[in-house]
Motif scaffolding. Structure first.
Motif, PDB file in Angstrom:
ATOM      1  N   TYR A   4      43.839  41.295  55.988  1.00 52.71           N
ATOM      2  CA  TYR A   4      45.115  41.271  55.124  1.00 52.71           C
ATOM      3  C   TYR A   4      45.991  39.796  55.198  1.00 52.71           C
ATOM      4  N   LEU A   5      45.827  39.533  54.002  1.00 53.26           N
ATOM      5  CA  LEU A   5      45.955  38.550  53.622  1.00 53.26           C
ATOM      6  C   LEU A   5      47.807  38.673  53.165  1.00 53.26           C
ATOM      7  N   VAL A   6      48.929  38.296  54.041  1.00 51.60           N
ATOM      8  CA  VAL A   6      50.454  38.673  53.452  1.00 51.60           C
ATOM      9  C   VAL A   6      51.495  37.475  53.052  1.00 51.60           C
ATOM     10  N   ASP A   7      51.788  37.782  51.953  1.00 53.52           N
ATOM     11  CA  ASP A   7      51.985  36.494  51.388  1.00 53.52           C
ATOM     12  C   ASP A   7      53.869  37.130  51.715  1.00 53.52           C
ATOM     13  N   CYS A   8      54.414  35.930  52.177  1.00 55.04           N
ATOM     14  CA  CYS A   8      56.269  36.992  52.314  1.00 55.04           C
ATOM     15  C   CYS A   8      56.942  36.060  51.160  1.00 55.04           C
ATOM     16  N   GLN A   9      57.705  36.826  51.118  1.00 57.03           N
ATOM     17  CA  GLN A   9      58.976  35.037  49.836  1.00 57.03           C
ATOM     18  C   GLN A   9      59.888  35.873  49.806  1.00 57.03           C
ATOM     19  N   PHE A  10      61.090  35.165  50.442  1.00 56.46           N
ATOM     20  CA  PHE A  10      62.138  34.724  50.846  1.00 56.46           C
ATOM     21  C   PHE A  10      63.277  35.152  49.336  1.00 56.46           C
ATOM     22  N   GLU A  11      64.120  35.571  48.864  1.00 57.44           N
ATOM     23  CA  GLU A  11      65.034  35.805  47.961  1.00 57.44           C
ATOM     24  C   GLU A  11      66.546  34.995  47.893  1.00 57.44           C
ATOM     25  N   ASP A  12      66.912  35.316  48.807  1.00 55.17           N
ATOM     26  CA  ASP A  12      68.269  34.208  49.036  1.00 55.17           C
ATOM     27  C   ASP A  12      67.383  33.499  50.354  1.00 55.17           C
ATOM     28  N   ILE A  13      68.723  32.230  50.117  1.00 59.80           N
ATOM     29  CA  ILE A  13      68.438  31.645  51.797  1.00 59.80           C
ATOM     30  C   ILE A  13      69.371  31.943  52.709  1.00 59.80           C
ATOM     31  N   GLU A  14      69.961  32.688  52.081  1.00 56.32           N
ATOM     32  CA  GLU A  14      70.911  33.064  53.830  1.00 56.32           C
ATOM     33  C   GLU A  14      69.836  33.677  54.793  1.00 56.32           C
ATOM     34  N   LEU A  15      69.701  34.749  53.862  1.00 55.32           N
ATOM     35  CA  LEU A  15      69.142  35.438  54.546  1.00 55.32           C
ATOM     36  C   LEU A  15      67.530  34.965  55.158  1.00 55.32           C
ATOM     37  N   GLN A  16      67.300  33.581  54.515  1.00 54.48           N
ATOM     38  CA  GLN A  16      65.956  33.327  55.546  1.00 54.48           C
ATOM     39  C   GLN A  16      66.432  32.492  56.433  1.00 54.48           C
ATOM     40  N   LYS A  17      67.830  32.075  56.431  1.00 52.94           N
ATOM     41  CA  LYS A  17      68.144  30.873  57.281  1.00 52.94           C
ATOM     42  C   LYS A  17      68.550  31.862  58.946  1.00 52.94           C
ATOM     43  N   ALA A  18      69.259  33.390  58.492  1.00 52.46           N
ATOM     44  CA  ALA A  18      68.944  34.320  59.222  1.00 52.46           C
ATOM     45  C   ALA A  18      67.958  34.545  59.963  1.00 52.46           C
ATOM     46  N   ALA A  19      66.824  34.917  59.190  1.00 55.02           N
ATOM     47  CA  ALA A  19      65.690  34.661  59.673  1.00 55.02           C
ATOM     48  C   ALA A  19      65.112  34.458  60.681  1.00 55.02           C
ATOM     49  N   TYR A  20      65.025  32.862  60.118  1.00 53.03           N
ATOM     50  CA  TYR A  20      65.554  31.978  61.554  1.00 53.03           C
ATOM     51  C   TYR A  20      65.237  31.591  62.460  1.00 53.03           C
ATOM     52  N   ALA A  21      66.623  31.936  62.340  1.00 50.22           N
ATOM     53  CA  ALA A  21      67.588  32.256  63.791  1.00 50.22           C
ATOM     54  C   ALA A  21      66.799  33.273  64.464  1.00 50.22           C
ATOM     55  N   PHE A  71      55.823  44.399  59.855  1.00 49.35           N
ATOM     56  CA  PHE A  71      56.341  44.114  58.804  1.00 49.35           C
ATOM     57  C   PHE A  71      57.775  44.602  58.298  1.00 49.35           C
ATOM     58  N   ALA A  72      58.186  45.554  58.151  1.00 49.67           N
ATOM     59  CA  ALA A  72      59.785  46.649  58.197  1.00 49.67           C
ATOM     60  C   ALA A  72      60.878  46.193  58.145  1.00 49.67           C
ATOM     61  N   PRO A  73      60.854  46.042  59.440  1.00 46.55           N
ATOM     62  CA  PRO A  73      61.864  45.232  59.844  1.00 46.55           C
ATOM     63  C   PRO A  73      61.943  44.055  60.010  1.00 46.55           C
ATOM     64  N   TRP A  74      61.204  43.008  59.515  1.00 41.28           N
ATOM     65  CA  TRP A  74      61.820  41.526  58.859  1.00 41.28           C
ATOM     66  C   TRP A  74      62.509  42.324  57.572  1.00 41.28           C
ATOM     67  N   ARG A  75      61.483  43.454  56.911  1.00 45.85           N
ATOM     68  CA  ARG A  75      61.779  42.818  55.897  1.00 45.85           C
ATOM     69  C   ARG A  75      63.313  43.405  55.226  1.00 45.85           C
ATOM     70  N   ALA A  76      63.705  44.807  56.196  1.00 43.55           N
ATOM     71  CA  ALA A  76      65.244  45.656  55.913  1.00 43.55           C
ATOM     72  C   ALA A  76      65.872  44.735  56.578  1.00 43.55           C
ATOM     73  N   GLN A  77      65.926  43.704  57.010  1.00 39.75           N
ATOM     74  CA  GLN A  77      67.057  42.824  57.655  1.00 39.75           C
ATOM     75  C   GLN A  77      66.921  41.944  57.097  1.00 39.75           C
ATOM     76  N   PHE A  78      65.942  41.443  56.320  1.00 34.73           N
ATOM     77  CA  PHE A  78      66.299  39.839  55.780  1.00 34.73           C
ATOM     78  C   PHE A  78      65.764  40.275  54.681  1.00 34.73           C
ATOM     79  N   GLY A  79      65.511  41.475  53.578  1.00 35.50           N
ATOM     80  CA  GLY A  79      65.113  41.267  52.091  1.00 35.50           C
ATOM     81  C   GLY A  79      63.984  40.250  52.383  1.00 35.50           C
ATOM     82  N   ILE A  80      63.008  40.444  52.555  1.00 33.09           N
ATOM     83  CA  ILE A  80      61.689  40.089  52.249  1.00 33.09           C
ATOM     84  C   ILE A  80      61.236  39.676  51.373  1.00 33.09           C
ATOM     85  N   VAL A  81      60.600  39.477  50.352  1.00 35.26           N
ATOM     86  CA  VAL A  81      59.699  40.594  49.453  1.00 35.26           C
ATOM     87  C   VAL A  81      57.513  39.974  49.725  1.00 35.26           C
TER      88      VAL A  81
END
Length: 106
Positions: A4-21, A71-81
């Protein structure tokens, strides 16, 4: 297992920063390695384009349950599409097309 190829997109910079932390914490503790490989799932590579808010993953999974588990925990916590696409390897392309061409007589 299916690739599977999974293309993940953050739509919110604050959530992206939290995900990277969280990612940094998991990576440095070694916990990410455990999340990236478990029964029925193996992450083969992950590349980041943080300036675009994008992560691309190639993984192998037995099915949707294993994809959801990873993948679901990352989507649920950080709104990743996430766009998840089944893909095939180069060897699959060769094998499948040889069969196709033989059937077509080409």
């Amino acid at each position: 297992m299916q690739l599977y190829l999974v293309d993940c997109q953050f739509e919110d910079i604050e959530l992206q920063k939290a995900a990277y932390a969280q990612f940094i914490e998991l990576w440095e503790s070694g916990a990410m390695a455990k999340e990236d490989k478990f029964d029925g799932f193996e992450l083969l590579f992950r590349v980041h384009a943080p300036g675009e808010g994008r992560v691309v993953v190639l993984c192998r999974a037995d099915g949707d349950k294993q994809l959801f588990t990873h993948f679901a925990p990352w989507r649920a916590q950080f709104g990743i599409v996430m766009e998840i696409t089944p893909v095939i390897s180069c060897q699959n392309v060769v094998d499948y097309h040889k069969d196709l061409f033989a059937k077509l007589g080409d």
